[in-house]
Design a protein around this motif. Structure first.
Motif, PDB file in Angstrom:
ATOM      1  N   LEU A 100       0.647  -1.559  -0.290  1.00 64.12           N
ATOM      2  CA  LEU A 100       0.310   0.189   0.088  1.00 64.12           C
ATOM      3  C   LEU A 100       0.959   1.439  -0.335  1.00 64.12           C
ATOM      4  CD1 LEU A 100      -2.672  -0.765   2.677  1.00 64.12           C
ATOM      5  CD2 LEU A 100      -2.934  -1.109   0.152  1.00 64.12           C
ATOM      6  N   GLU A 101       1.985   0.664   0.691  1.00 64.65           N
ATOM      7  CA  GLU A 101       2.716   2.143   0.722  1.00 64.65           C
ATOM      8  C   GLU A 101       3.855   2.345  -0.501  1.00 64.65           C
ATOM      9  OE1 GLU A 101       6.800   3.683   2.904  1.00 64.65           O
ATOM     10  OE2 GLU A 101       5.335   1.803   3.805  1.00 64.65           O
ATOM     11  N   VAL A 102       3.719   1.936  -1.424  1.00 63.47           N
ATOM     12  CA  VAL A 102       4.112   1.684  -2.825  1.00 63.47           C
ATOM     13  C   VAL A 102       3.218   2.264  -3.940  1.00 63.47           C
ATOM     14  CG1 VAL A 102       5.355   0.340  -4.706  1.00 63.47           C
ATOM     15  CG2 VAL A 102       5.596   0.523  -2.405  1.00 63.47           C
ATOM     16  N   LEU A 103       1.957   1.911  -3.395  1.00 62.21           N
ATOM     17  CA  LEU A 103       1.108   1.798  -4.314  1.00 62.21           C
ATOM     18  C   LEU A 103       0.522   3.740  -4.086  1.00 62.21           C
ATOM     19  CD1 LEU A 103      -1.717   1.511  -6.439  1.00 62.21           C
ATOM     20  CD2 LEU A 103      -3.460   1.530  -4.805  1.00 62.21           C
ATOM     21  N   ARG A 104       0.229   4.210  -2.721  1.00 66.67           N
ATOM     22  CA  ARG A 104      -0.062   5.761  -2.273  1.00 66.67           C
ATOM     23  C   ARG A 104       1.013   6.732  -2.912  1.00 66.67           C
ATOM     24  NH1 ARG A 104       1.462   5.013   2.538  1.00 66.67           N
ATOM     25  NH2 ARG A 104      -0.800   4.265   3.209  1.00 66.67           N
ATOM     26  N   GLU A 105       2.821   6.368  -2.792  1.00 66.81           N
ATOM     27  CA  GLU A 105       3.825   7.166  -3.890  1.00 66.81           C
ATOM     28  C   GLU A 105       3.646   6.964  -5.077  1.00 66.81           C
ATOM     29  OE1 GLU A 105       6.247   8.323  -2.235  1.00 66.81           O
ATOM     30  OE2 GLU A 105       5.253   7.935  -0.692  1.00 66.81           O
ATOM     31  N   LEU A 106       2.686   6.019  -5.717  1.00 64.11           N
ATOM     32  CA  LEU A 106       2.877   5.971  -6.747  1.00 64.11           C
ATOM     33  C   LEU A 106       1.067   6.866  -7.625  1.00 64.11           C
ATOM     34  CD1 LEU A 106       3.465   2.367  -7.993  1.00 64.11           C
ATOM     35  CD2 LEU A 106       4.434   4.708  -9.206  1.00 64.11           C
ATOM     36  N   ARG A 107       0.796   6.856  -6.536  1.00 68.76           N
ATOM     37  CA  ARG A 107      -0.869   7.548  -6.988  1.00 68.76           C
ATOM     38  C   ARG A 107      -0.825   9.168  -6.530  1.00 68.76           C
ATOM     39  NH1 ARG A 107      -5.667   4.813  -7.810  1.00 68.76           N
ATOM     40  NH2 ARG A 107      -6.812   5.939  -6.859  1.00 68.76           N
ATOM     41  N   ARG A 108       0.616   8.918  -5.752  1.00 67.88           N
ATOM     42  CA  ARG A 108       0.869  10.940  -5.514  1.00 67.88           C
ATOM     43  C   ARG A 108       0.392  11.349  -6.978  1.00 67.88           C
ATOM     44  NH1 ARG A 108       3.662   9.217  -0.487  1.00 67.88           N
ATOM     45  NH2 ARG A 108       1.916  10.228   0.803  1.00 67.88           N
ATOM     46  N   ARG A 109       1.223  10.389  -7.722  1.00 70.85           N
ATOM     47  CA  ARG A 109       2.268  11.075  -8.890  1.00 70.85           C
ATOM     48  C   ARG A 109       1.341  10.546 -10.479  1.00 70.85           C
ATOM     49  NH1 ARG A 109       8.465   9.419  -9.301  1.00 70.85           N
ATOM     50  NH2 ARG A 109       9.234   9.716  -6.642  1.00 70.85           N
TER      51      ARG A 109
ATOM     52  N   ARG B 293      -2.767   8.886 -10.548  1.00 67.18           N
ATOM     53  CA  ARG B 293      -3.843   7.890 -10.311  1.00 67.18           C
ATOM     54  C   ARG B 293      -4.271   6.745 -11.493  1.00 67.18           C
ATOM     55  NH1 ARG B 293      -5.925  10.768  -5.182  1.00 67.18           N
ATOM     56  NH2 ARG B 293      -7.676   9.491  -5.399  1.00 67.18           N
ATOM     57  N   ARG B 294      -3.939   6.472 -12.058  1.00 69.93           N
ATOM     58  CA  ARG B 294      -3.650   5.876 -13.353  1.00 69.93           C
ATOM     59  C   ARG B 294      -3.674   4.099 -12.454  1.00 69.93           C
ATOM     60  NH1 ARG B 294      -1.952   7.482 -19.118  1.00 69.93           N
ATOM     61  NH2 ARG B 294       0.097   8.375 -17.936  1.00 69.93           N
ATOM     62  N   PHE B 295      -2.509   4.409 -11.730  1.00 71.77           N
ATOM     63  CA  PHE B 295      -2.235   3.026 -10.534  1.00 71.77           C
ATOM     64  C   PHE B 295      -2.685   2.340  -9.891  1.00 71.77           C
ATOM     65  CE2 PHE B 295       2.368   4.978 -12.381  1.00 71.77           C
ATOM     66  CZ  PHE B 295       2.991   3.912 -12.604  1.00 71.77           C
ATOM     67  N   THR B 296      -2.958   1.372  -9.612  1.00 67.79           N
ATOM     68  CA  THR B 296      -3.623   0.650  -9.235  1.00 67.79           C
ATOM     69  C   THR B 296      -3.091  -0.610  -8.163  1.00 67.79           C
ATOM     70  OG1 THR B 296      -5.118  -1.033 -10.919  1.00 67.79           O
ATOM     71  CG2 THR B 296      -6.600   1.192 -10.071  1.00 67.79           C
ATOM     72  N   LEU B 297      -3.253  -1.306  -7.233  1.00 67.91           N
ATOM     73  CA  LEU B 297      -3.148  -2.618  -7.417  1.00 67.91           C
ATOM     74  C   LEU B 297      -4.902  -3.867  -6.536  1.00 67.91           C
ATOM     75  CD1 LEU B 297      -1.126  -4.471  -5.177  1.00 67.91           C
ATOM     76  CD2 LEU B 297      -2.359  -3.237  -3.350  1.00 67.91           C
ATOM     77  N   ALA B 298      -3.766  -4.771  -7.662  1.00 69.21           N
ATOM     78  CA  ALA B 298      -5.198  -5.775  -7.620  1.00 69.21           C
ATOM     79  C   ALA B 298      -4.487  -7.138  -6.365  1.00 69.21           C
ATOM     80  CB  ALA B 298      -5.264  -6.029  -8.938  1.00 69.21           C
ATOM     81  N   VAL B 299      -5.031  -7.492  -5.325  1.00 64.48           N
ATOM     82  CA  VAL B 299      -4.259  -8.347  -4.727  1.00 64.48           C
ATOM     83  C   VAL B 299      -5.515  -9.757  -4.532  1.00 64.48           C
ATOM     84  CG1 VAL B 299      -4.214  -8.813  -2.353  1.00 64.48           C
ATOM     85  CG2 VAL B 299      -4.397  -6.151  -2.982  1.00 64.48           C
ATOM     86  N   LYS B 300      -4.605 -10.640  -4.998  1.00 67.86           N
ATOM     87  CA  LYS B 300      -5.207 -12.007  -5.510  1.00 67.86           C
ATOM     88  C   LYS B 300      -4.921 -12.980  -4.489  1.00 67.86           C
ATOM     89  CE  LYS B 300      -5.944 -16.009  -8.957  1.00 67.86           C
ATOM     90  NZ  LYS B 300      -7.452 -15.548  -8.890  1.00 67.86           N
ATOM     91  N   SER B 301      -5.198 -12.937  -3.253  1.00 68.90           N
ATOM     92  CA  SER B 301      -5.896 -13.877  -2.129  1.00 68.90           C
ATOM     93  C   SER B 301      -6.592 -14.668  -1.232  1.00 68.90           C
ATOM     94  CB  SER B 301      -5.003 -12.525  -1.441  1.00 68.90           C
ATOM     95  OG  SER B 301      -3.651 -13.397   0.418  1.00 68.90           O
TER      96      SER B 301
ATOM     97  N   GLY C  44     -10.369   3.396  -4.177  1.00 69.11           N
ATOM     98  CA  GLY C  44     -10.369   3.472  -5.730  1.00 69.11           C
ATOM     99  C   GLY C  44      -9.450   3.115  -6.177  1.00 69.11           C
ATOM    100  N   GLY C  45      -8.382   2.371  -5.407  1.00 70.83           N
ATOM    101  CA  GLY C  45      -7.057   2.208  -5.928  1.00 70.83           C
ATOM    102  C   GLY C  45      -6.668   0.650  -5.907  1.00 70.83           C
ATOM    103  N   VAL C  46      -7.492  -0.028  -5.068  1.00 63.96           N
ATOM    104  CA  VAL C  46      -7.152  -1.628  -4.693  1.00 63.96           C
ATOM    105  C   VAL C  46      -8.135  -2.334  -4.533  1.00 63.96           C
ATOM    106  CG1 VAL C  46      -6.728  -2.828  -2.417  1.00 63.96           C
ATOM    107  CG2 VAL C  46      -6.036  -0.405  -3.170  1.00 63.96           C
TER     108      VAL C  46
END
Length: 732
Positions: free
Chosen positions: A553-562, A564-572, A606-608
């Motif tokens: 989530l920290e990686v995603l947060r840093e990316l979405r600061r720059r 907002r098209r970046f998202t994270l999909a979690v298969k688990s 909306g990013g995960v």
């Protein structure tokens, strides 16, 4: 081979049967085709009879069964004959097409395991996937060696609905076979005379054949003289009124020339003499997961084709293909498009697009594809073995999910006789069976260094070889300390780091501990990425807490600061799905904190996306550009390697031993550095180059066929593999 198709009727199914036999012969097989019906025309069978590698069996002419009806073999009769022919000759593979037929063939103990099932008439939408349909498809997948899917879309849909199909579903697209000297359409030029259109195939409501009959008149109204040539003799009669109207149109429509059923060579000649082909269908067909063989066949002739705009067709011909009909187009809109197509410029561009697309579906390509599947299904015996006196191998363990594909490979090898000793749990097993197998085996492989390893070490015979594969789970448990290492020929670890740690903690001789890496099924995983995949991060498995979703989530947060098209999909699975995790207060506190942060952080909103746990990883990875490995520690961590094999990029924190599995170019010191590298790779246009490099690395080091050879050499020859040589330099 048997397809539930009538070779007397010229349609796509019958042409498939002909081309499938030709592709099998070109791949080096000696195919026997069992015909469904008495031959009344040899339009499709004559080319097969001329091939000395092909045998045709004619149940009617040969009197193979009593009580044959006028409409051809029933599925029950076909399976009975397949079993009888197999008893005579013992075929290596049995190819079948037709869902009802496949269901019955899957119930045959004789045929199970050798079925190559070609699936087309299956549910292609979620509402159609009833419990009964899923049950039938599961039975088919379990009994099949391969499930042949026409398109990537069909394969992904099937795997998401039928877990048993994962790992068995392979691509076998339509095959375009043109005989030597087949005609070619003239290069597009100004139309001299009427605009000649052609349709070949069956006449059915959803194929818009009745609407096509009105096109010559509609074009005439637009000042474009036109002729429509329709080739085929199969009129669907589900609606008698529609069939009556279709027949009337074929018989008496001005500008329509009905050729009826003709030999395939004649159908190709007629098509090549036209200006454009028609594959315009009802909007209901836009969701089809199948690809029209007729479109490809016309493309191979150099003929441009009018067809519906769909994602599959855009992937085939390009989004800017000039002869797409828009969704829901009616006859007037199609006539408008064809009026424009009278101009040679758009026809020339469309013809070249169609020709290039068809080239990817040639007989040679099909034979290559089948050859790779044949190598997997019918491998040659390893050097040093004798099929008459096979090496006897036992694979023992309570959970073989990490060994499944290796076990399948070993079982398929001539020269090896492989038996499984599947324990009910870590300690519970059938002692009598285990003792019997211990007395029988030449080589024993213990998957997990647990009570199974202690049992087989205790019962080891002189001259017998014992191989034990140790995972991270057992390293800190009691069993390695109790294992008599003198009875073990090799302890197998999946990474150099854990091999070194095993030697240190267990105090075992260095030469007893060897490294055989985990396998990655690079062939199954290599699938086209979906649009926008470079902006989707992926994590597979987030429990227990040492998997560190908080860092993801920290990686995603840093990316979405720059961006907002970046998202994270979690298969688990979720942590509460594991009782042994959720019962621990510190674990529950960790996830409550992480999920609370996910809910409250506006950058993450909306990013995960959480996707269900399941074996359909290959289909899921189509939308993943970067796989994150943010764990505190791992023994190997397959997810980044699987993502790389799928055409994505691994992003790995430097947990202990990561640098012995992945090269430095994919390693990052902290989440901020990982986010910076991901953003730069995408923003600077380096994603394609990075994913190609990652895919090449994983194929070279961990491909399933390579790891299978390592295991085979260790089992048969006792040969210890060379360590993986990772490139250390970071490319400029």
């Amino acid at each position: 081979m048997y397809g539930d198709v009538d070779m007397n009727i010229m349609d796509g199914s019958a042409v498939w049967a002909q081309s499938m036999v030709q592709a099998l012969a070109a791949a080096g097989c000696a195919p026997t085709l069992l015909l469904k019906a008495e031959v009344s025309t040899d339009r499709l069978t004559a080319p097969l009879e001329r091939d000395p590698a092909v045998a045709l069996r004619r149940p009617y002419e040969e009197g193979l069964l009593e009580g044959l009806g006028p409409r051809g073999l029933t599925p029950e009769q076909a399976v009975e004959l397949l079993e009888r022919l197999d008893a005579e000759r013992a075929y290596d593979l049995v190819v079948v097409r037709g869902r009802r037929l496949a269901v019955l063939a899957a119930q045959s103990e004789r045929l199970a395991g050798r079925l190559w099932t070609y699936l087309t008439d299956v549910p292609q939408s979620v509402p159609e996937l009833t419990a009964g349909a899923v049950s039938e498809l599961t039975d088919i997948a379990v009994a099949s060696r391969f499930v042949l899917c026409q398109t990537e879309e069909l394969r992904s849909f099937l795997e998401s609905a039928v877990p048993a199909a994962c790992g068995k579903s392979v691509l076998f697209p339509p095959v375009v076979v043109l005989e030597e000297g087949a005609p070619q359409a003239a290069p597009p030029a100004a139309v001299d005379g009427p605009l000649r259109l052609v349709y070949t195939g069956k006449f059915a409501p959803r194929w818009n054949t009745l609407e096509m009959a009105g096109l010559p008149e509609a074009l005439k109204e637009r000042g474009v003289p036109a002729e429509l040539h329709m080739v085929g003799d199969k009129v669907h009669r589900d609606s008698p009124e529609w069939a009556r109207r279709m027949n009337k149109a074929l018989e008496g429509t001005e500008g329509l020339v009905a050729h009826g059923g003709v030999p395939r060579a004649e159908a190709l000649r007629l098509a090549a003499g036209c200006h454009a082909g028609l594959s315009w269908r009802d909007e209901e067909m836009d969701a089809s997961l199948e690809l029209s063989t007729k479109v490809l066949e016309m493309g191979a002739l150099g003929l441009p084709v009018v067809l519906n705009r769909t994602p599959m067709h855009e992937a085939l011909l390009g989004a800017d293909y000039p002869l797409f009909t828009e969704p829901g187009a009616d006859a007037d809109e199609v006539a408008d498009l064809l009026a424009l197509a009278a101009d040679p410029a758009p026809r020339a561009e469309a013809a070249e697009r169609c020709r290039a697309a068809a080239a990817r579906f040639s007989l040679e390509r099909a034979a290559e594809r089948l050859g790779s599947y044949l190598d997997a299904a019918c491998p040659t015996g390893p050097e040093g073995t004798d099929a008459r006196r096979p090496l006897k191998v036992v694979i023992a363990g309570h959970d073989l999910k990490f060994f499944t594909r290796l076990a399948e490979h070993l079982t398929s090898l001539p020269g090896l006789d492989v038996r499984l000793d599947e324990w009910e749990s870590l300690r519970a097993h059938d002692q009598y069976r285990s003792k019997e197998l211990a007395s029988w085996a030449d080589v024993v492989i213990c998957e997990w260094c647990g009570p199974n390893a202690l049992f087989y070490a205790e019962h080891k015979r002189p001259g017998q070889r014992l191989l034990v594969r140790l995972h991270r789970f057992e390293l800190y448990a009691e069993w390695p300390r109790k294992l008599d290492i003198e009875k073990v020929d090799a302890v197998i670890c999946v990474s150099p780091y854990y091999a070194r740690l095993t030697r240190e903690l267990a105090g075992w001789p260095a030469d007893k501990v060897v490294v055989l890496p985990n396998w990655v099924d690079t062939e199954q995983l290599d699938r086209p990425k979906l649009p926008g995949a470079e902006y989707t991060l992926g994590m597979i498995g987030i429990a227990p807490s040492r998997k560190r979703i908080d860092r993801g989530l920290e990686v995603l947060r840093e990316l979405r600061r720059r961006d907002r098209r970046f998202t994270l999909a979690v298969k688990s699975k979720q942590p509460w799905d594991y009782w042994w995790i959720w019962n621990r207060p510190e674990e529950r506190e960790y996830y409550e904190r992480a999920y609370r942060e996910l809910r409250r952080d506006p950058l993450l909103a909306g990013g995960v996306v959480f996707d269900p746990f399941g074996p359909d990883v290959a289909a899921w990875l189509r939308r993943i550009g970067f796989a994150l490995s943010t764990s505190d520690d791992e023994s190997f961590h397959l997810a980044p390697a699987e993502c790389a094999a799928s055409g994505g990029v691994p992003a790995v924190l430097t947990w202990p031993g990561a640098d012995t599995i992945y090269s430095h170019r994919w390693l990052h010191e902290d989440p901020a550095a990982m986010a910076e590298a991901i953003h730069a790779t995408v923003a600077e246009g380096r994603f394609d180059a990075a994913r190609r490099a990652a895919q090449a690395e994983i194929r070279g080091n961990y491909a399933l066929d390579k790891v299978c050879r390592m295991w085979t050499d260790l089992i048969v020859k006792g040969a210890v593999p060379e360590p993986v040589d990772l490139p250390k330099a970071v490319p400029a």
